[in-house]
Design an enzyme around this catalytic site. Structure first.
Site, PDB file in Angstrom:
ATOM      1  N   ASP A 132       0.829  -1.216   0.000  1.00 13.53           N
ATOM      2  CA  ASP A 132       0.000   0.000   0.000  1.00 13.53           C
ATOM      3  C   ASP A 132       0.859   1.260   0.000  1.00 13.53           C
ATOM      4  O   ASP A 132       0.606   2.196   0.759  1.00 13.53           O
ATOM      5  CB  ASP A 132      -0.936  -0.017   1.213  1.00 13.53           C
ATOM      6  CG  ASP A 132      -1.934  -1.170   1.154  1.00 13.53           C
ATOM      7  OD1 ASP A 132      -2.421  -1.476   0.045  1.00 13.53           O
ATOM      8  OD2 ASP A 132      -2.211  -1.774   2.206  1.00 13.53           O
ATOM      9  N   LYS A 159     -11.626  -5.286  -3.540  1.00 16.09           N
ATOM     10  CA  LYS A 159     -12.805  -5.627  -2.721  1.00 16.09           C
ATOM     11  C   LYS A 159     -14.093  -5.367  -3.502  1.00 16.09           C
ATOM     12  O   LYS A 159     -14.972  -4.599  -3.094  1.00 16.09           O
ATOM     13  CB  LYS A 159     -12.804  -4.868  -1.399  1.00 16.09           C
ATOM     14  CG  LYS A 159     -11.614  -5.256  -0.542  1.00 16.09           C
ATOM     15  CD  LYS A 159     -11.799  -4.939   0.914  1.00 16.09           C
ATOM     16  CE  LYS A 159     -10.616  -5.415   1.711  1.00 16.09           C
ATOM     17  NZ  LYS A 159      -9.333  -4.762   1.339  1.00 16.09           N
ATOM     18  N   VAL A 196      -1.660  -9.135  10.607  1.00 13.60           N
ATOM     19  CA  VAL A 196      -0.425  -9.463  11.333  1.00 13.60           C
ATOM     20  C   VAL A 196       0.456  -8.210  11.404  1.00 13.60           C
ATOM     21  O   VAL A 196       0.585  -7.486  10.424  1.00 13.60           O
ATOM     22  CB  VAL A 196       0.354 -10.593  10.605  1.00 13.60           C
ATOM     23  CG1 VAL A 196       1.745 -10.765  11.195  1.00 13.60           C
ATOM     24  CG2 VAL A 196      -0.436 -11.887  10.669  1.00 13.60           C
ATOM     25  N   ALA A 211       1.122  -4.631  12.115  1.00 13.57           N
ATOM     26  CA  ALA A 211       0.596  -3.291  12.408  1.00 13.57           C
ATOM     27  C   ALA A 211      -0.768  -3.312  13.096  1.00 13.57           C
ATOM     28  O   ALA A 211      -1.076  -2.451  13.912  1.00 13.57           O
ATOM     29  CB  ALA A 211       0.530  -2.465  11.121  1.00 13.57           C
ATOM     30  N   GLY A 252      -1.818  -5.757  15.024  1.00 13.42           N
ATOM     31  CA  GLY A 252      -1.713  -6.466  16.303  1.00 13.42           C
ATOM     32  C   GLY A 252      -1.828  -7.975  16.243  1.00 13.42           C
ATOM     33  O   GLY A 252      -1.659  -8.650  17.258  1.00 13.42           O
ATOM     34  N   ALA A 306       1.550 -13.776  13.763  1.00 12.75           N
ATOM     35  CA  ALA A 306       1.740 -14.702  12.639  1.00 12.75           C
ATOM     36  C   ALA A 306       1.500 -16.140  13.094  1.00 12.75           C
ATOM     37  O   ALA A 306       0.733 -16.881  12.470  1.00 12.75           O
ATOM     38  CB  ALA A 306       3.158 -14.544  12.078  1.00 12.75           C
TER      39      ALA A 306
END
Ligand code: BMP
Length: 216
Positions: free
Chosen positions: A9, A59, A168, A170, A172, A175
């Site tokens: 992004d 999306k 995963v 940023a 919170g 992984a």
């Protein structure tokens, strides 16, 4: 490879291509969405797809005909997979699935998003979204790493379809927990591309994936 998808992004073509070159060996695919495509143009999909598999994250959530037009545009530009919302209903989703099939591409369907607000409307409908994804012929679903127990629930509905899981780093999510819960691929953005050393971050994530595989 590493069961990792990079959410790219960033907002410029140059930055996107630089990161793609740096990170291509560490990720199975690169997810490109509105932020990059709106800034750099649809040509960025074609450029990145010559280096790495691309998941176009628009999306998609429109009428069947408009969905088809969007899918044709982005798959025609070279994307290998698309992401659609389930809530417009089965006909809209099937339009995406049919278009994906005609390009030999994959369709992933959002079940419930990873941010807190998704608890409001999406979570109560997630099981139905997951069932619709299966009925529509999707390759898999998007499910939240921020709520591993929801990944587990979605897995029980979709059988061996794929789960790709954002949140995963940023946002919170962990992984290891997402993988243990049944995610096939982790989608990671800011904690990699926003880091001072993206390659080191990618290697650290790969190590976490490896560790999770060994403890299985
Ligand atoms: P980050 O690791 O920087 O939070 O990026 C996550 C990526 O996954 C973003 O591109 C975001 O739009 C996307 N995403 C998400 O975070 N949650 C969802 O439920 C679905 C997504 O596509």
């Amino acid at each position: 490879k590493n069961s990792l998808i990079l959410a790219l992004d960033v907002l410029s073509r140059d930055k996107a291509l630089e990161l793609t070159e740096q990170l291509v060996d560490h990720f199975d695919a690169i997810k490109v969405g509105y932020p990059l495509i709106l800034h750099a143009g649809l040509g960025i999909v074609e450029e990145i797809s010559s280096i790495s598999p691309v998941i176009a994250d628009l999306k998609i959530a429109d009428t069947p005909n408009t969905n088809r037009l969007i899918c044709e545009a982005v798959l025609g530009a070279g994307a290998d997979a698309i992401i659609a919302q389930a809530f417009p209903g089965k006909d809209s989703l099937v339009a995406c699935a049919d278009c994906a099939e005609s390009f030999g591409a994959d369709l992933f369907v959002v079940t419930e998003m990873s941010h807190p607000g998704a608890e409001q409307f999406m979570a109560p409908l997630a099981e139905r979204m997951a069932r619709l994804a299966v009925e529509s012929g999707a390759s898999g679903v998007v499910a939240p790493a921020t709520r591993p127990e929801r990944i587990r629930m979605i897995r029980s509905i979709i059988g061996d379809k794929l789960i790709i899981s954002p949140g995963v780093g940023a946002q919170g999510g962990s992984a290891g927990e997402a993988l243990q819960a049944g995610a096939d691929y982790l989608i990671v953005g800011r904690s990699v591309y926003g880091s001072a050393d993206p390659v080191a971050q990618a290697k650290e994530l790969a190590a976490q994936v490896e560790q999770s595989r060994r403890s299985n």
